[in-house]
Motif scaffolding. Structure first.
Motif, PDB file in Angstrom:
ATOM      1  N   CYS A   1       0.799  -1.229   0.000  1.00 52.20           N
ATOM      2  CA  CYS A   1       0.000   0.000   0.000  1.00 52.20           C
ATOM      3  C   CYS A   1       0.826   1.270   0.000  1.00 52.20           C
ATOM      4  N   GLY A   2       2.151   1.151   0.185  1.00 54.02           N
ATOM      5  CA  GLY A   2       3.004   2.329   0.205  1.00 54.02           C
ATOM      6  C   GLY A   2       3.125   2.998   1.559  1.00 54.02           C
ATOM      7  N   GLY A   3       2.444   2.460   2.586  1.00 56.44           N
ATOM      8  CA  GLY A   3       2.511   3.048   3.920  1.00 56.44           C
ATOM      9  C   GLY A   3       3.824   2.735   4.621  1.00 56.44           C
ATOM     10  N   ASN A   4       4.023   3.357   5.779  1.00 55.37           N
ATOM     11  CA  ASN A   4       5.228   3.158   6.581  1.00 55.37           C
ATOM     12  C   ASN A   4       5.096   1.878   7.416  1.00 55.37           C
ATOM     13  N   VAL A   5       5.964   0.913   7.178  1.00 52.87           N
ATOM     14  CA  VAL A   5       5.958  -0.348   7.916  1.00 52.87           C
ATOM     15  C   VAL A   5       6.809  -0.193   9.171  1.00 52.87           C
TER      16      VAL A   5
ATOM     17  N   ASN B   1       5.537  -9.568  16.608  1.00 51.34           N
ATOM     18  CA  ASN B   1       6.918 -10.062  16.599  1.00 51.34           C
ATOM     19  C   ASN B   1       7.502 -10.062  15.182  1.00 51.34           C
ATOM     20  N   LYS B   2       7.079  -9.059  14.404  1.00 45.04           N
ATOM     21  CA  LYS B   2       7.574  -8.943  13.033  1.00 45.04           C
ATOM     22  C   LYS B   2       7.217  -7.565  12.495  1.00 45.04           C
ATOM     23  N   MET B   3       7.686  -7.266  11.287  1.00 45.80           N
ATOM     24  CA  MET B   3       7.346  -6.011  10.640  1.00 45.80           C
ATOM     25  C   MET B   3       5.869  -6.025  10.253  1.00 45.80           C
ATOM     26  N   PHE B   4       5.223  -4.876  10.493  1.00 44.89           N
ATOM     27  CA  PHE B   4       3.769  -4.808  10.323  1.00 44.89           C
ATOM     28  C   PHE B   4       3.379  -3.458   9.729  1.00 44.89           C
ATOM     29  N   CYS B   5       2.473  -3.482   8.754  1.00 45.92           N
ATOM     30  CA  CYS B   5       1.971  -2.250   8.166  1.00 45.92           C
ATOM     31  C   CYS B   5       0.639  -1.894   8.832  1.00 45.92           C
ATOM     32  N   PRO B   6       0.585  -0.810   9.614  1.00 48.90           N
ATOM     33  CA  PRO B   6      -0.668  -0.443  10.291  1.00 48.90           C
ATOM     34  C   PRO B   6      -1.720   0.105   9.339  1.00 48.90           C
ATOM     35  N   HIS B   7      -1.355   0.333   8.067  1.00 51.04           N
ATOM     36  CA  HIS B   7      -2.290   0.896   7.104  1.00 51.04           C
ATOM     37  C   HIS B   7      -3.100  -0.205   6.388  1.00 51.04           C
ATOM     38  N   CYS B   8      -2.441  -1.329   6.076  1.00 46.71           N
ATOM     39  CA  CYS B   8      -3.157  -2.397   5.365  1.00 46.71           C
ATOM     40  C   CYS B   8      -3.076  -3.742   6.079  1.00 46.71           C
ATOM     41  N   ASP B   9      -2.492  -3.743   7.294  1.00 45.07           N
ATOM     42  CA  ASP B   9      -2.333  -4.964   8.100  1.00 45.07           C
ATOM     43  C   ASP B   9      -1.405  -5.988   7.440  1.00 45.07           C
ATOM     44  N   GLY B  10      -0.589  -5.552   6.524  1.00 43.05           N
ATOM     45  CA  GLY B  10       0.375  -6.461   5.908  1.00 43.05           C
ATOM     46  C   GLY B  10       1.513  -6.790   6.859  1.00 43.05           C
TER      47      GLY B  10
END
Length: 327
Positions: free
Chosen positions: A8-12, A19-28
């Motif tokens: 989505c281009g958001g800040n991860v 316990n991992k990298m997470f995108c709060p914008h698309c839940d990726g």
């Protein structure tokens, strides 16, 4: 440096809950791609100027909310050897504080309110960690006193001992914080961390948090590490010479031979709360959840409590007087 979501281009950011990298914008999850900055003083995402302090290694853009990692401050001489990732997220840290301070009835209502929680930040605090091989040479005179009674007579026997101890001690990773802004005594209270969970440094863990480079070099701070080593050595010595009634020291010599020195980042949540023009600071160990800090007292609540107690006591006294009159 910024980690941008390929979906989505958001800040991860790094999420302790996942316990991992997470995108709060698309839940990726694990969708971040590193994007290196060409101009370190501007936000990679929106181009706005960044408010970078002297020792910042990360910062948050005030305009778009993206977390930037300053490339030149996590590389070369400033690249940490180790990092201890956050295990406790903001929500869990807040809940821990609520549980810790819920019994303090005079705490102001605004404490830990949604408005004031904007001042709660996750920080990676710079630490130096020192390894020492120690040799402790001790000698003293000890006594053991035995008292017993036979018939009507009390007897006392005092035995004298020459006590010697030669201890070889290996100290690993004695921590000393290297941040001028963080109070040394508070950082000491944050211990212990579980250093078995230290990991080799990687920038991903810093995304979503604030951070600093070391403010002082390892040589400048070694005195504090030696003091910690001496205190721990004294504790070990006392354990080894316990059981004597008295012990008089004759000789004591501690030799500390420094080995490796490591540069590490350790996780701390800091909550700043302002009440009646006084700022109070609270800290939560970002790995263990240990909390330190003292809450202010609401004079309004204290006064209301005093009035309530007085009213209850007066009612009880009136009831007793009425009963006495009836009798």
């Amino acid at each position: 440096m910024l980690f941008r979501c390929r979906n989505c281009g958001g800040n991860v950011v790094y999420s302790p809950e996942h316990n991992k990298m997470f995108c709060p914008h698309c839940d990726g999850t694990d969708s971040g791609e590193k994007e290196v900055s060409a101009a370190g003083a501007e936000c990679i995402n929106c181009g706005a100027p960044l408010d970078i302090k002297e020792y910042n290694s990360t910062c948050k853009c005030e305009y778009c909310g993206s977390y930037m990692i300053l490339d030149e401050r996590v590389d070369g001489k400033y690249r940490p050897h180790f990092i201890l990732p956050f295990k406790i997220g903001k929500d869990r840290a807040v809940e821990g504080m609520r549980q810790e301070f819920r019994s303090r009835v005079f705490t102001p209502d605004s404490f830990l309110s949604e408005a004031t929680l904007e001042e709660m930040k996750g920080l990676y605090v710079p630490f130096w960690m020192y390894d020492y091989a120690a040799r402790y040479d001790y000698a003293g005179m000890g006594t053991k006193v035995r008292v017993w009674t036979s018939g009507n007579t009390e007897y006392t026997e005092t035995s004298h001992y020459h006590v010697e101890r030669n201890l070889d001690i290996d100290f690993e990773r004695i921590p000393v914080d290297a941040s001028i802004e963080m109070p040394d005594d508070t950082m000491d209270l944050m211990e212990p961390f579980d250093y078995q969970q230290l990991e080799g440094f990687t920038e991903e863990y810093m995304s979503g948090f604030y951070g600093e480079i070391y403010n002082m070099g390892a040589a400048e701070l070694e005195g504090r590490a030696k003091e910690k080593a001496e205190r721990d050595a004294d504790s070990l010595l006392k354990e080894s010479v316990s059981g004597y009634t008295t012990l008089v020291q004759e000789r004591k010599r501690l030799e500390l031979n420094r080995g490796s020195v490591h540069y590490a980042l350790l996780p701390v949540w800091r909550y700043r709360y302002r009440y009646q023009d006084v700022e109070y600071e609270f800290y939560v160990n970002g790995q263990t959840g240990k909390i330190t800090g003292t809450t202010p007292v609401s004079k309004k609540k204290a006064a209301a409590y005093s009035v309530t107690v007085f009213a209850v006591l007066w009612s009880a006294l009136s009831l007793l007087l009425h009963i006495a009159e009836v009798i």
